[in-house]
Design an enzyme around this catalytic site. Structure first.
Site, PDB file in Angstrom:
ATOM      1  N   GLY A   1       0.850  -1.191   0.000  1.00 26.83           N
ATOM      2  CA  GLY A   1       0.000   0.000   0.000  1.00 26.83           C
ATOM      3  C   GLY A   1       0.877   1.228   0.000  1.00 26.83           C
TER       4      GLY A   1
ATOM      5  N   SER B   1       2.077   2.875   2.396  1.00 28.35           N
ATOM      6  CA  SER B   1       3.097   2.996   3.427  1.00 28.35           C
ATOM      7  C   SER B   1       3.741   1.678   3.785  1.00 28.35           C
ATOM      8  CB  SER B   1       2.440   3.556   4.680  1.00 28.35           C
ATOM      9  OG  SER B   1       1.323   2.743   5.003  1.00 28.35           O
ATOM     10  N   ALA B   2       3.236   0.617   3.245  1.00 25.71           N
ATOM     11  CA  ALA B   2       3.674  -0.670   3.766  1.00 25.71           C
ATOM     12  C   ALA B   2       3.755  -1.730   2.681  1.00 25.71           C
ATOM     13  CB  ALA B   2       2.689  -1.128   4.844  1.00 25.71           C
TER      14      ALA B   2
ATOM     15  N   LYS C   1       3.143  -7.038   8.155  1.00 26.12           N
ATOM     16  CA  LYS C   1       3.060  -5.743   7.464  1.00 26.12           C
ATOM     17  C   LYS C   1       4.275  -4.932   7.878  1.00 26.12           C
ATOM     18  CE  LYS C   1      -0.119  -1.844   6.971  1.00 26.12           C
ATOM     19  NZ  LYS C   1      -1.517  -1.427   7.078  1.00 26.12           N
TER      20      LYS C   1
ATOM     21  N   ASP D   1     -11.140   4.600   6.071  1.00 23.83           N
ATOM     22  CA  ASP D   1     -10.537   4.135   4.808  1.00 23.83           C
ATOM     23  C   ASP D   1     -11.218   2.851   4.343  1.00 23.83           C
ATOM     24  OD1 ASP D   1      -8.853   4.617   2.726  1.00 23.83           O
ATOM     25  OD2 ASP D   1      -7.071   3.770   3.653  1.00 23.83           O
TER      26      ASP D   1
END
Ligand SMILES: Nc1ncnc2c1ncn2[C@@H]1O[C@H](COP(=O)(O)OP(=O)(O)OP(=O)(O)O)[C@@H](O)[C@H]1O
Length: 729
Positions: A27, A29-30, A47, A141
């Site tokens: 994603g 950020s990860a 993650k 989200d």
């Protein structure tokens, strides 16, 4: 951080207890890996959040981890534990073997799922929301990319990267006035800074997610973020069309319409929505969801295929700016959450984007792709590719064609380039037949945990190679390894020149920092500006100077900027006419509460000469000319208002009584300004001569009075002389 409550068997915070296997998702950020927790021999998901990319807001991350530890619901992905490894945060979670609904649609259901599956997925997701809302959380989200599926049909809502606890008083204000989420899924009240929002924002996102699952993509997903923002605010809410969406039931349509009401107070709570007939009739997920992935390859191969597809798409764009646009668009369209909104830039872009589907650029892309690549796009790429979903075969059946195209790209764009993907492509080609629905290969059903573990031992060349080449696996190595690096591992030799396709993959995965025509932040810039876990402004330091100078407010993942504050700060607000309608040249600043002059309507405004001499089509010129026109009228308005404030109120009277007429005030009278000024001048001169004449008269009168006075004096003297003579006699 460390361990989190509620588990009978707790997982350790020791990274060496986890053996990272394939990448199963990424994603903003990860990166998410399938992994084995060695002490229990259990498959888990790890993650890995790059804290540098997160803006290193450790306090937020800590709070986030605490929040996650309180979560305990069968439809919510819980974190077993989390810990920091060098500059990364590892979050250990249950592994959801079928990945996200978004991935599933992109791979096999580009036009969306059938209603029975949608009903089950949404019902399970809604149960998660009911739980979260009761706990005082807003997810913020909700989208298909965050709805995860397990092989047995279990549905869980994931990614509390942006969730906020509204019960935390200190945090409340910020969380409710923060720009967080992914534009297509964001509720109107979230998009309107300062209006504040609550858990009803999740209901809107839930409605958008319903449309996403029904069509394979979210509404407006083909437009750039700001266009989406404006459309969400200005347009009627999206919904299921009674004609186009005939296949869906009335009750489904009604349910979606209930969620997508602009007035948040009129949206139902999650609890109330769950009582809707649509959910009452929903089938258990093991009946309707499980069958969705029975013939599909393992998750990691799907993810790999999707990455190749992204890369192929990106390789089509050869110009740097086009590359950036492609990355921005694909990241945005894929539903990656990290977008920082420069409202001015995006508004300008929005004004340039046509509402119809047939813009030349889109058609061009469409043709290019149709001629070379025959695969269809699902959610992510649909927008820029136009209507590619006519043929609804699953993407993976055409995987080989994509790979062929990639080979062409590699060959044509890099003479020296070796076919880095040979191993991937070969395996992809072989798997293509193995993955076909109705195929009988055992690969097709090899996604159970046990099989995954066996496959991990035998198949995962990349991870094994990495481990054997560089010793023990370090988190840094894990996070920094890119697809290109893995390609090199496949090839088992270093390449001097990275092939175009390989480079494109890096761009997809990583974070380039160039700017392009859309001026949308790519993932790098988005992340450098934003805290993907939860924002608080702790990432301010990562802003570059220009951004800092223009920064009005950092709002969660998004920053609102204006370059025009300096321009207006010296003009008293009272002198600037206020227009409240949309599209007005003057607008209320998103955060400073004052009115700002929107001079930066366009990224660049060409000179009149340039415009005249160029062969630019009228469609491009028109916005620039409109912009010039708009700016000129604003300047006129400001001058007129300044003039009127300089003029004393009592002077504004008619000429008949000897006073001056007012200057014209409205912009319609702009043409008569000059005439009015000279008229005023003439009247002033008249007035002066009139006064002079009056002064002359008065002087004459004075002289006459003086003469009379002297005569009277003389008469008086004469009379008194006569009296004295009479007395003497
Ligand atoms: N527990 C899990 N099991 C299997 N796959 C997972 C798991 N968690 C996440 N994924 C996959 O990884 C992807 C990215 O994960 P996640 O959404 O948490 O990252 P992110 O950086 O927060 O993304 P974004 O900000 O765009 O929502 C998901 O879309 C999903 O496909």
């Amino acid at each position: 951080m460390g361990r989190m409550g509620g588990n009978s068997r707790s997982h350790s915070a020791n990274p060496s207890d986890y053996k990272l296997l394939e990448e199963v998702g990424y994603g903003a950020s990860a990166t998410v890996y399938r992994a084995i927790y060695l002490p229990f021999n259990e498959v888990v998901a790890v993650k890995c959040l790059d804290l540098d990319r997160c803006g290193s807001n450790f306090e937020d991350i800590r709070r986030e981890a605490q929040t996650m530890s309180l979560i305990d619901h069968p439809n919510v992905v819980k974190a077993y534990c989390s810990f920091v490894v060098e500059r990364n945060l590892w979050v250990i979670m249950p592994f959801m073997a079928e990945g996200s609904c978004l991935h599933l649609m992109k791979i096999a259901y580009p036009d969306g799922f059938e209603e029975s599956a949608i009903g089950s997925i949404l019902k399970e997701t809604l149960k998660a929301l009911v739980y979260l809302h009761k706990q005082g959380h807003i997810h913020r989200d909700v989208k298909a990319g965050n709805i995860l599926l397990d092989t047995n049909g279990v549905v869980k809502l994931a990614d509390f990267g942006v969730s906020a606890c509204v019960f935390d008083a200190a945090d409340r204000q910020r969380s409710r006035n923060t720009f967080v989420g992914t534009p297509c899924w964001m509720a109107p009240e979230v998009l309107q800074p300062g209006s504040g929002y609550n858990s009803k924002a999740d209901i809107w996102s839930f409605g958008i997610t319903a449309l996403e699952l029904a069509h394979g993509h979210a509404p407006f997903s083909k437009y750039p973020p700001m266009k989406v923002l404006l459309m969400t605010i200005q347009n009627a809410p999206p919904g299921l069309d009674y004609d186009r969406d005939k296949k869906f039931s009335k009750s489904f349509k009604e349910m979606v319409a209930m969620c997508l009401v602009k007035d948040q107070t009129k949206r139902p709570t999650s609890e109330k929505l769950l009582k809707h007939s649509f959910f009452k009739n929903a089938k258990p997920p093991e009946l309707s969801v499980k069958k969705l992935f029975t013939d599909l390859p393992p998750l990691w191969n799907r993810v790999k295929a999707l990455q190749l597809k992204d890369a192929a798409q990106l390789a089509l764009k050869k110009m740097p700016s086009a590359e950036q646009e492609a990355i921005s668009q694909s990241e945005y369209q894929r539903g990656v959450s990290a977008w920082n909104f420069d409202v001015e830039d995006l508004k300008a872009q929005a004004s340039l984007v046509r509402d119809d589907d047939d813009s030349p650029e889109m058609m061009e892309d469409d043709e290019k792709l149709k001629s070379v690549v025959s695969y269809k796009e699902a959610t992510g790429c649909q927008s820029s590719l136009g209507k590619l979903n006519e043929n609804s075969e699953p993407y993976w059946t055409e995987y080989k064609e994509v790979n062929d195209y990639e080979v062409q790209q590699v060959e044509s764009l890099n003479k020296k380039g070796k076919v880095l993907e040979s191993n991937i492509l070969e395996s992809g080609g072989q798997q293509k037949t193995a993955w076909k629905k109705n195929g009988s290969s055992s690969e097709a059903t090899a996604s159970t945990s046990e099989k995954d573990m066996v496959q991990a031992k035998t198949k995962n060349l990349s991870v094994k190679s990495r481990q054997t080449q560089s010793g023990p696996l370090t988190p840094g190595a894990v996070l920094s390894h890119s697809l290109s690096e893995r390609s090199r591992i496949f090839e088992r030799s270093e390449n001097e020149n990275q092939s175009a396709i390989d480079k494109a993959k890096c761009e997809v995965r990583r974070t380039p920092s160039f700017s392009g025509p859309l001026m949308l932040p790519n993932r790098a810039s988005a992340n450098s500006l934003s805290a993907p876990i939860k924002s608080s402004g702790g990432f301010r330091d990562s802003l570059d100077d220009k951004s800092k100078a223009n920064l009005v407010q950092i709002k969660g993942r998004f920053s609102v900027t204006s370059e025009n504050l300096d321009l207006v700060k010296d003009i008293p607000s009272s002198t600037i006419p206020r227009r409240s309608s949309q599209g007005s040249p003057l607008r209320k600043s998103a955060s400073v509460g004052d009115w700002v002059f929107e001079s930066r309507q366009m990224p660049t405004t060409p000179s009149a000469k340039e415009l005249n001499n160029s062969n630019v089509p009228a469609s491009l010129l028109l916005p620039h000319l409109q912009n010039l026109f708009q700016q000129t009228s604003i300047q006129q308005d400001i001058i007129m208002n300044l003039l009127s404030t300089l003029q004393p109120a009592e002077a504004v009277e008619g000429t008949q009584n000897g006073k001056l007429p007012p200057l014209p005030r409205s912009s319609e009278n702009n043409g008569s300004v000059e005439a009015a000024v000279s008229e005023r001048e003439r009247l002033l001169l008249l007035k002066v001569s009139e006064l002079q004449a009056r002064m002359n008269n008065l002087s004459d009168e004075l002289t006459a009075e003086k003469t009379r006075h002297i005569q009277l004096q003389q008469q008086l003297n004469a009379v008194s002389g006569q009296e004295e003579n009479g007395d003497g006699r």
